[in-house]
Motif scaffolding. Structure first.
Motif, PDB file in Angstrom:
ATOM      1  N   GLU A 219       0.806  -1.215   0.000  1.00 13.77           N
ATOM      2  CA  GLU A 219       0.000   0.000   0.000  1.00 13.77           C
ATOM      3  C   GLU A 219       0.842   1.269   0.000  1.00 13.77           C
ATOM      4  O   GLU A 219       0.370   2.325  -0.382  1.00 13.77           O
ATOM      5  CB  GLU A 219      -0.944   0.016   1.211  1.00 13.77           C
ATOM      6  CG  GLU A 219      -2.020  -1.058   1.140  1.00 13.77           C
ATOM      7  CD  GLU A 219      -3.061  -0.909   2.225  1.00 13.77           C
ATOM      8  OE1 GLU A 219      -2.896  -0.018   3.083  1.00 13.77           O
ATOM      9  OE2 GLU A 219      -4.029  -1.686   2.221  1.00 13.77           O
TER      10      GLU A 219
ATOM     11  N   GLU B 189       3.943  -0.403  -6.818  1.00  8.72           N
ATOM     12  CA  GLU B 189       2.484  -0.414  -6.672  1.00  8.72           C
ATOM     13  C   GLU B 189       2.152   0.034  -5.257  1.00  8.72           C
ATOM     14  O   GLU B 189       2.677  -0.491  -4.279  1.00  8.72           O
ATOM     15  CB  GLU B 189       1.942  -1.833  -6.910  1.00  8.72           C
ATOM     16  CG  GLU B 189       0.439  -1.974  -6.669  1.00  8.72           C
ATOM     17  CD  GLU B 189      -0.381  -1.246  -7.719  1.00  8.72           C
ATOM     18  OE1 GLU B 189      -0.485  -0.002  -7.626  1.00  8.72           O
ATOM     19  OE2 GLU B 189      -0.927  -1.917  -8.618  1.00  8.72           O
TER      20      GLU B 189
ATOM     21  N   LYS C 207      -1.286   2.038  -2.822  1.00  7.95           N
ATOM     22  CA  LYS C 207      -2.752   2.039  -2.799  1.00  7.95           C
ATOM     23  C   LYS C 207      -3.296   3.279  -2.112  1.00  7.95           C
ATOM     24  O   LYS C 207      -2.885   3.625  -0.997  1.00  7.95           O
ATOM     25  CB  LYS C 207      -3.263   0.793  -2.073  1.00  7.95           C
ATOM     26  CG  LYS C 207      -4.781   0.624  -2.100  1.00  7.95           C
ATOM     27  CD  LYS C 207      -5.201  -0.683  -1.437  1.00  7.95           C
ATOM     28  CE  LYS C 207      -6.712  -0.878  -1.513  1.00  7.95           C
ATOM     29  NZ  LYS C 207      -7.118  -2.155  -0.874  1.00  7.95           N
TER      30      LYS C 207
ATOM     31  N   ASN D 234      -5.509   0.343  -6.040  1.00 11.93           N
ATOM     32  CA  ASN D 234      -4.107   0.197  -6.426  1.00 11.93           C
ATOM     33  C   ASN D 234      -3.790   1.157  -7.568  1.00 11.93           C
ATOM     34  O   ASN D 234      -4.466   1.148  -8.593  1.00 11.93           O
ATOM     35  CB  ASN D 234      -3.824  -1.244  -6.847  1.00 11.93           C
ATOM     36  CG  ASN D 234      -3.979  -2.208  -5.682  1.00 11.93           C
ATOM     37  OD1 ASN D 234      -4.974  -2.907  -5.567  1.00 11.93           O
ATOM     38  ND2 ASN D 234      -2.984  -2.234  -4.812  1.00 11.93           N
TER      39      ASN D 234
END
Length: 575
Positions: free
Chosen positions: A384, A565, A567, A571
């Motif tokens: 995240e 990646e 969030k 995402n």
């Protein structure tokens, strides 16, 4: 052109500036940009050297400038333009002229603070003692009762409720203005503002309020700065544009306004209305620079398929030794998230020779993510934020101004361990002590080129040797746990009390925090905050990797970049 002045930029001027900017040659597109002094935008692709073009134009203008009390204003979201001037022109007379009165080159925040917010606050008899979001918000939050904080936590509200949303002061706590919770937070915020403690956002609100209330301000600003350049213009918000145009455009005196940027690199476009894309940047009939020096044509062609404007770029950088498979997507299972950085590092060592890495050390290798801070009410999630990939990552520490006193001690130790030069430890700890004295109003500014010398001058002259001895003892103290850190703080209190008659009364600044830099894997070393040195266990080759947010690297050239990646509701890369 603004009727206050008339400057013509010739081919001879450009040839002169090429001799000043060693190793730079400008093609026709760049020369057209340098010569143009109309209100027009410049749409420039990544790695096109637009900041260098802007610096060249600034150098020529500074050489010809004949208005002693009026200057050029250059605004950006980072200090990239100022840093390039310092790097390329810092030792020249022209560079010194550009970086001093009457010109202003800096961030939006520093401009509005310097010319609008701080003077407006002073007119109400308030001194801006602290301008820092994290420190101010944390101090306000800690001032709330346990019951209030517990209630807000249950309502999924964090310490961000302690920031004013409007001026005159309004806040957003998720409940009505007649409730006890609302009034408790409101009182803490107002008390903090009266003490001269402001967040960056609040300073912008104050600027907005001042602009709307002070008649003649626009005429004064546009007269003071006949030319405005906006670097990284694509990331200027609608509100910032409204404030700028309100200041630099008026019936009596209109400044020349040029925006430099790339609409394809806009970070904030997805957060705002589509109105921005056509209203603000780039305006119609803009000048374009479409050839990039940052990468080869294979990357340019790949990126063109994702472009939102019609300008197609070409890449002119010479390819590296091993380019096959250099553009890579890393896929991983949840339990292997800790291997992502190692895989990236090994990938770079395969693609670049040691000579190429050394030659491009200035640009470096980076890992960035859109989300890098943890909200107080969130649980630790999977992929995240940046810290999920590398536990030592600390989003609150920067090289220039850490948020806690102990951070200065940590950084000093890290610098010392890396270089074995005691000077670095001395410098960073003295920076922290100066900031301590600033927060209790003993000094007007915590900034100093020689922190130790400035610190010693604060103490009585006849006590300098005594203070030096006590500081040297302090620099060698251990602070590996909260108890030993308390002992260090007591020593600092004793020194300040004995020689200056003050104490470190700001409890928020001297809080304990664990050392985040001692739990990295065996093949990683941390030499300063958010910078690791990866060492391949087989070849013993080393690689420095910097970590940060996407927002922190705007407008910079890198040897290699890994986008993580993260969030925020969804995402980021996936969406």
């Amino acid at each position: 052109m603004n009727n206050l002045m008339s400057i013509d930029i010739s081919e001879e001027d450009i040839e002169w500036v090429e001799t000043v900017l060693t190793g730079i040659k400008f093609d026709q597109d760049r020369r057209n940009v340098i010569k143009n002094l109309d209100s027009i935008d410049v749409q420039a692709c990544p790695g096109s050297g637009k900041t260098t073009v802007l610096v060249a134009k600034l150098a020529i203008l500074a050489k010809k400038w004949n208005l002693p009390n009026q200057g050029i204003c250059v605004l950006s979201h980072t200090n990239v333009a100022r840093e390039e001037i310092q790097e390329r022109l810092g030792k020249t007379d022209i560079g010194k002229v550009l970086l001093s009165y009457p010109h202003f080159i800096g961030t939006f925040q520093s401009f509005f603070d310097t010319y609008i917010s701080v003077p407006w606050i002073k007119s109400y008899g308030i001194k801006a003692n602290v301008i820092d979001r994290e420190y101010v918000i944390r101090k306000r939050w800690n001032a709330l009762s346990w019951g209030t904080k517990d209630y807000l936590g249950k309502k999924k509200r964090d310490n961000s409720v302690c920031e004013a949303r409007k001026i005159p002061v309004e806040i957003d706590v998720g409940c009505g203005p007649t409730t006890n919770t609302y009034n408790a937070v409101l009182k803490v915020v107002k008390d903090s503002l009266k003490r001269g403690e402001f967040t960056y956002g609040e300073m912008m609100l104050i600027a907005e309020n001042a602009i709307s209330e002070i008649s003649g301000l626009s005429e004064s600003i546009s007269k003071r700065f006949p030319i405005l350049f906006v670097d990284e213009a694509q990331d200027t918000s609608l509100k910032q544009w409204d404030l700028l145009l309100g200041l630099f455009e008026n019936e009596k005196m209109q400044s020349v306004i040029q925006g430099y940027g790339d609409s394809n690199q806009s970070i904030y476009n997805s957060y705002e209305s589509k109105e921005k894309e056509s209203k603000i940047f780039p305006k119609e009939n803009c000048l374009t620079i479409s050839n990039s020096k940052r990468f080869g044509n294979c990357i340019a062609q790949l990126a063109n398929t994702l472009a939102i404007n019609h300008v197609k770029m070409t890449g002119e950088l010479k390819e590296f030794t091993h380019t096959e498979g250099s553009n890579t997507i890393f896929l991983f299972e949840k339990e292997n998230i800790h291997l992502v950085i190692e895989s990236y590092a090994n990938h770079l060592l395969e693609r670049f020779t040691d000579e190429e890495i050394l030659l491009n050390e200035k640009y470096g290798c980076h890992i960035v993510g859109m989300v890098h801070k943890v909200r107080d009410f969130e649980n630790e999630g999977f992929a995240e934020r940046v810290g999920d990939y590398w536990k030592p990552y600390n989003p609150t520490i920067t090289k220039s101004k850490p948020s806690l006193l102990i951070d200065y001690f940590y950084i000093g130790n890290l610098k010392f361990n890396e270089s074995k030069e005691f000077f670095y430890k001395t410098e960073w700890i003295c920076k922290g002590l100066l900031r301590s004295l600033f927060l209790v109003n003993v000094i007007d500014s915590p900034n100093a080129n020689n922190p130790l010398r400035v610190l010693l001058k604060i103490f009585p002259e006849n006590k300098e040797n005594e203070v030096r001895i006590k500081l040297f003892e302090l620099f060698n103290d251990r602070f590996e746990d909260e108890s030993s850190w308390r002992s260090v703080c007591t020593k600092i209190e004793t020194i300040f009390q004995a020689y200056l008659g003050v104490t470190i009364c700001d409890e928020n600044f001297v809080l304990w925090r664990n050392n985040l830099f001692n739990n990295s894997p065996e093949n990683e070393t941390i030499c300063e905050p958010n910078l690791l040195i990866y060492k391949d266990p087989v070849s013993n080759r080393e690689l420095k990797i910097s970590l940060g947010s996407i927002h922190s690297i705007k407008g910079r050239t890198h040897l290699a970049t890994l986008i993580l990646e993260t969030k925020w509701y969804d995402n980021n890369i996936k969406s």
